[in-house]
Design a protein around this motif. Sequence first.
Motif, PDB file in Angstrom:
ATOM      1  N   MET A   1      -2.460 -20.206  -5.669  1.00 42.49           N
ATOM      2  CA  MET A   1      -3.182 -20.229  -4.786  1.00 42.49           C
ATOM      3  C   MET A   1      -4.499 -19.102  -5.222  1.00 42.49           C
ATOM      4  O   MET A   1      -3.861 -18.616  -5.399  1.00 42.49           O
ATOM      5  N   ASP A   5      -7.590 -18.504  -0.074  1.00 41.05           N
ATOM      6  CA  ASP A   5      -6.618 -19.439   0.632  1.00 41.05           C
ATOM      7  C   ASP A   5      -5.002 -18.229   1.030  1.00 41.05           C
ATOM      8  O   ASP A   5      -4.568 -19.033   2.100  1.00 41.05           O
ATOM      9  N   GLU A   6      -5.216 -17.448   0.209  1.00 43.60           N
ATOM     10  CA  GLU A   6      -3.559 -16.868   0.992  1.00 43.60           C
ATOM     11  C   GLU A   6      -4.408 -15.829   2.170  1.00 43.60           C
ATOM     12  O   GLU A   6      -3.881 -15.804   3.165  1.00 43.60           O
ATOM     13  N   ASN A  13      -1.348 -16.977  10.190  1.00 44.08           N
ATOM     14  CA  ASN A  13       0.316 -17.179  10.161  1.00 44.08           C
ATOM     15  C   ASN A  13       1.286 -17.601  11.755  1.00 44.08           C
ATOM     16  O   ASN A  13       1.816 -16.831  11.806  1.00 44.08           O
ATOM     17  N   TRP A 130       4.509 -17.877   3.395  1.00 43.81           N
ATOM     18  CA  TRP A 130       4.643 -17.051   1.793  1.00 43.81           C
ATOM     19  C   TRP A 130       3.529 -16.278   1.410  1.00 43.81           C
ATOM     20  O   TRP A 130       3.992 -14.725   0.452  1.00 43.81           O
ATOM     21  N   PRO A 131       2.326 -16.417   1.358  1.00 43.77           N
ATOM     22  CA  PRO A 131       1.444 -15.042   0.934  1.00 43.77           C
ATOM     23  C   PRO A 131       1.535 -13.816   1.285  1.00 43.77           C
ATOM     24  O   PRO A 131       1.849 -12.212   0.588  1.00 43.77           O
ATOM     25  N   ARG A 134       5.078 -12.537  -0.050  1.00 38.71           N
ATOM     26  CA  ARG A 134       4.999 -12.542  -1.698  1.00 38.71           C
ATOM     27  C   ARG A 134       4.481 -10.574  -1.442  1.00 38.71           C
ATOM     28  O   ARG A 134       4.564 -10.722  -2.573  1.00 38.71           O
ATOM     29  N   ASP A 149      -3.649  -9.515  -7.204  1.00 36.39           N
ATOM     30  CA  ASP A 149      -3.921  -9.581  -5.558  1.00 36.39           C
ATOM     31  C   ASP A 149      -3.438  -7.742  -5.052  1.00 36.39           C
ATOM     32  O   ASP A 149      -3.300  -7.696  -3.775  1.00 36.39           O
ATOM     33  N   LEU A 152      -6.796  -8.472  -3.188  1.00 34.64           N
ATOM     34  CA  LEU A 152      -6.242  -9.628  -1.693  1.00 34.64           C
ATOM     35  C   LEU A 152      -5.854  -8.333  -0.785  1.00 34.64           C
ATOM     36  O   LEU A 152      -6.361  -8.639   0.128  1.00 34.64           O
TER      37      LEU A 152
END
Length: 208
Positions: A1, A5-6, A13, A130-131, A134, A149, A152
């Motif tokens: 992704m 998106d994440e 969520n 998951w994001p 993760r 990452d 993000l």
Amino acid sequence: MLIADEFFLIAHNDSRGNAKLHPAATGLGLAGALLGELILFGQITVSGGLVTVLDRRPPPDALAHTVLDQLIGESQHQSVRTWLSFLAQTATTSVGERLARAGVLRRQESRRLLRTSVSYVPIDLNVVAWPATRLRALLERPDPPGVPDAVLLGLVCAAGLSREVLWSAGPRAHHRLGVLIPALPAPLRELVAHTEAAVGAAVLRGVP
């Protein structure tokens, strides 16, 4: 992704797809992520509060291509804050639709009186969760996360979503997050700072 998106999944969520943030913060965080994607693709840079297009060739993602076309078509506007505000108006819908096309979310319309509202409902709650999981795991590891990452995580903090990532994390994760963002490449570090300032100003003004 991709990072927008994440960010979207971290910001929405829950089982009904409800946002965890003030709508302005959600939109601005996603706008920052969309600009961040173009920086990571090598299409644009950010310096001195301005956005500059470096490469006009279409990026591999359709939404990123649309954003790049907007930047090129309105080249008289270069202020990062102007573009954050502009993209924030449609970012939630644009990224939600991208995730719906990818089969991660389901577009759902509900009608009340004369108004139709659209939400994006998870198809698989594990995928949506998951994001954040993760990122939390990455912060606990000895090796630093990669640049995508890290940016993000910077945008997650800028928008006020850090608790979604850190809620069960240990001291290592909190320390790692504190040093990651200042170590970002300059264009991404500046983008995160402008996003954080824009979110703070919008929430203080009570922008819907």
